[in-house]
Design a protein around this motif. Structure first.
Motif, mmCIF file in Angstrom:
data_model
loop_
_atom_site.group_PDB
_atom_site.id
_atom_site.type_symbol
_atom_site.label_atom_id
_atom_site.label_comp_id
_atom_site.label_asym_id
_atom_site.label_seq_id
_atom_site.Cartn_x
_atom_site.Cartn_y
_atom_site.Cartn_z
ATOM 1 N N ARG A 303 -105.466 -63.600 -53.681
ATOM 2 C CA ARG A 303 -105.889 -64.962 -53.407
ATOM 3 C C ARG A 303 -107.397 -65.017 -53.143
ATOM 4 O O ARG A 303 -108.053 -63.995 -52.957
ATOM 5 N N VAL A 304 -107.923 -66.232 -53.096
ATOM 6 C CA VAL A 304 -109.358 -66.424 -52.849
ATOM 7 C C VAL A 304 -109.746 -65.876 -51.485
ATOM 8 O O VAL A 304 -110.848 -65.344 -51.304
ATOM 9 N N ASP A 305 -108.841 -65.991 -50.489
ATOM 10 C CA ASP A 305 -109.152 -65.516 -49.143
ATOM 11 C C ASP A 305 -109.008 -64.006 -49.002
ATOM 12 O O ASP A 305 -109.177 -63.459 -47.906
ATOM 13 N N GLY A 306 -108.662 -63.313 -50.095
ATOM 14 C CA GLY A 306 -108.541 -61.859 -50.057
ATOM 15 C C GLY A 306 -107.124 -61.358 -49.884
ATOM 16 O O GLY A 306 -106.883 -60.140 -49.968
ATOM 17 N N THR A 307 -106.181 -62.241 -49.645
ATOM 18 C CA THR A 307 -104.796 -61.825 -49.470
ATOM 19 C C THR A 307 -104.249 -61.243 -50.775
ATOM 20 O O THR A 307 -104.386 -61.850 -51.833
ATOM 21 N N LEU A 308 -103.629 -60.080 -50.685
ATOM 22 C CA LEU A 308 -103.066 -59.426 -51.864
ATOM 23 C C LEU A 308 -101.551 -59.557 -51.856
ATOM 24 O O LEU A 308 -100.881 -59.176 -50.890
ATOM 25 N N ILE A 309 -101.018 -60.111 -52.940
ATOM 26 C CA ILE A 309 -99.570 -60.254 -53.098
ATOM 27 C C ILE A 309 -99.118 -59.220 -54.123
ATOM 28 O O ILE A 309 -99.380 -59.354 -55.319
ATOM 29 N N GLY A 310 -98.481 -58.167 -53.654
ATOM 30 C CA GLY A 310 -98.005 -57.123 -54.553
ATOM 31 C C GLY A 310 -96.600 -57.431 -55.050
ATOM 32 O O GLY A 310 -95.727 -57.846 -54.275
ATOM 33 N N GLY A 311 -96.361 -57.238 -56.327
ATOM 34 C CA GLY A 311 -95.052 -57.527 -56.911
ATOM 35 C C GLY A 311 -94.633 -58.963 -56.714
ATOM 36 O O GLY A 311 -93.578 -59.232 -56.118
ATOM 37 N N PRO A 312 -95.450 -59.930 -57.167
ATOM 38 C CA PRO A 312 -95.113 -61.339 -56.960
ATOM 39 C C PRO A 312 -93.790 -61.705 -57.629
ATOM 40 O O PRO A 312 -93.452 -61.200 -58.693
ATOM 41 N N THR A 313 -93.039 -62.586 -56.963
ATOM 42 C CA THR A 313 -91.749 -63.034 -57.496
ATOM 43 C C THR A 313 -91.941 -64.262 -58.375
ATOM 44 O O THR A 313 -93.049 -64.788 -58.501
ATOM 45 N N GLY A 314 -90.863 -64.736 -58.936
ATOM 46 C CA GLY A 314 -90.918 -65.914 -59.786
ATOM 47 C C GLY A 314 -91.311 -67.164 -59.034
ATOM 48 O O GLY A 314 -91.796 -68.129 -59.626
ATOM 49 N N ASP A 315 -91.105 -67.181 -57.711
ATOM 50 C CA ASP A 315 -91.446 -68.356 -56.910
ATOM 51 C C ASP A 315 -92.907 -68.387 -56.488
ATOM 52 O O ASP A 315 -93.360 -69.386 -55.923
ATOM 53 N N THR A 316 -93.646 -67.313 -56.751
ATOM 54 C CA THR A 316 -95.057 -67.262 -56.358
ATOM 55 C C THR A 316 -95.855 -68.275 -57.170
ATOM 56 O O THR A 316 -95.779 -68.302 -58.402
ATOM 57 N N VAL A 317 -96.608 -69.116 -56.471
ATOM 58 C CA VAL A 317 -97.373 -70.183 -57.119
ATOM 59 C C VAL A 317 -98.778 -69.677 -57.451
ATOM 60 O O VAL A 317 -99.434 -69.021 -56.634
#
Length: 354
Positions: A303-317
């Motif tokens: 994300r822009v704020d630096g948050t890392l989403i590993g293995g995003p699911t289908g619901d990830t926007v």
């Protein structure tokens, strides 16, 4: 600051120019003497000066007295010395190849001026050479800077665009087009010099991405405070990789196989989601159907704020400014790039085309 080659070329230019100006001065003095002192016409005065300087031995245009002959002797000596100096400089220029070097420098300047959205490698030591190999494997445009002529020649021998100069100086960075570059890698052995490069690069191009090499943990912190986007310590990174090779050898082989090398089957690439171009901003991954359309796998989202989403699911926007980390074949990543829209980011390089 000019490179050694440029200094030599400019020196011979100045010497030849000085010789030509001096010869012109001698010609003017001779002509003026014969015109004013001897009372000859301009044509006769100029003709006498030319044949005297050329030492052709045609004889006096008009009879000369003792004073006029003494002046003519001095004029001959001045002409012989001056012409001899010019011939000597000109011969040296031909033997040393300065004229060819001048042509090469002109070509180099035009090449530097044509560079755009390129990478800059500061230092062509062992680290710099490995970086250059990886950039070549990725078909990324780049230029090498090194202060040592031997290193520059080696880089040019290997087919790289190289410039000799001090990378810590603003003038050198401007000559390699830092204002148009997307990334600079400070790979010099000295932490202090790398810090100078970081400060100069961020001053000349606030949007450039800066990668710096650090020898110690203290230098690592200082380089980050100086503005480096990423700081790599070969010793820390090397230790981590050796530990990973011992504990998880297959995982390390897999990661290496998709990150480096020219003969890869799988690649990893970053994609910047620009809301002005990407039609899927605000949609979920399931709705965007990126995997089914391209075949590429979305491994993570930052994300822009630096948050890392590993293995995003289908619901990830998908949000504006997200950076997608995808994996797949070159064709799959090209397809994903086309689906996400034309990306025009100065922070991230576009996925390679093959």
């Amino acid at each position: 600051m000019y490179s050694t080659l440029e200094q030599k070329y400019q020196r011979i230019q100045k010497e030849l120019m000085a010789g030509a100006i001096a010869l012109g001065g001698v010609f003017f003095i001779g002509t003026l003497w014969y015109w004013l002192v001897e009372g000859w016409s301009w044509e006769d005065a100029a003709y006498m000066t030319v044949i005297t300087l050329a030492t052709v031995g045609y004889g006096e245009t008009h009879p000369l007295g003792s004073r006029g002959r003494l002046f003519t002797i001095a004029l001959i000596l001045l002409g012989v010395v001056n012409i001899g100096y010019i011939v000597n400089r000109f011969t040296e220029a031909i033997i040393q190849g300065y004229f060819q070097e001048g042509i090469r420098l002109q070509q180099q300047r035009r090449l530097m001026e044509s560079l755009s959205e390129h990478y800059i490698i500061c230092g062509f030591s062992r680290t710099g050479r490995q970086i250059a190999k990886e950039f070549r494997a990725e078909d990324a445009p780049f230029v090498v800077i090194d202060s040592e002529m031997e290193s520059v020649r080696r880089a040019q021998t290997e087919g790289y665009t190289a410039y000799q100069g001090d990378a810590t100086l603003d003038d050198t960075l401007l000559k390699v087009g830092i204002e148009r570059a997307v990334c600079i890698v400070a790979a010099l052995p000295s932490d202090a010099e790398n810090l100078y490069i970081v400060l100069s690069a961020k001053t000349l191009n606030t949007g450039i991405r800066v990668i710096a090499r650090a020898s110690t943990e203290e230098a690592l912190q200082k380089l980050r405070r100086g503005g480096a986007d990423e700081v790599i310590s070969p010793y820390i990174t090397g230790g981590k990789r050796m530990a990973a090779a011992a504990l998880r050898p297959q995982v390390l082989d897999f990661v290496d196989g998709i990150l480096t090398g020219a003969d890869r089957q799988l690649y990893m690439e970053e994609f910047l989601l620009d809301p002005a171009f990407c039609p899927f901003v605000g949609q979920s991954l399931q709705k965007a159907r990126l995997r089914s359309q391209s075949g590429a796998l979305v491994l993570a989202i930052r994300r822009v704020d630096g948050t890392l989403i590993g293995g995003p699911t289908g619901d990830t926007v998908l949000m504006p400014g997200d950076r997608l980390i995808g994996m797949g074949t070159a064709e799959q990543l090209r397809s994903l790039n086309q689906i996400l829209g034309p990306i025009n980011s100065k922070e991230l390089r576009r996925p390679k085309n093959g």
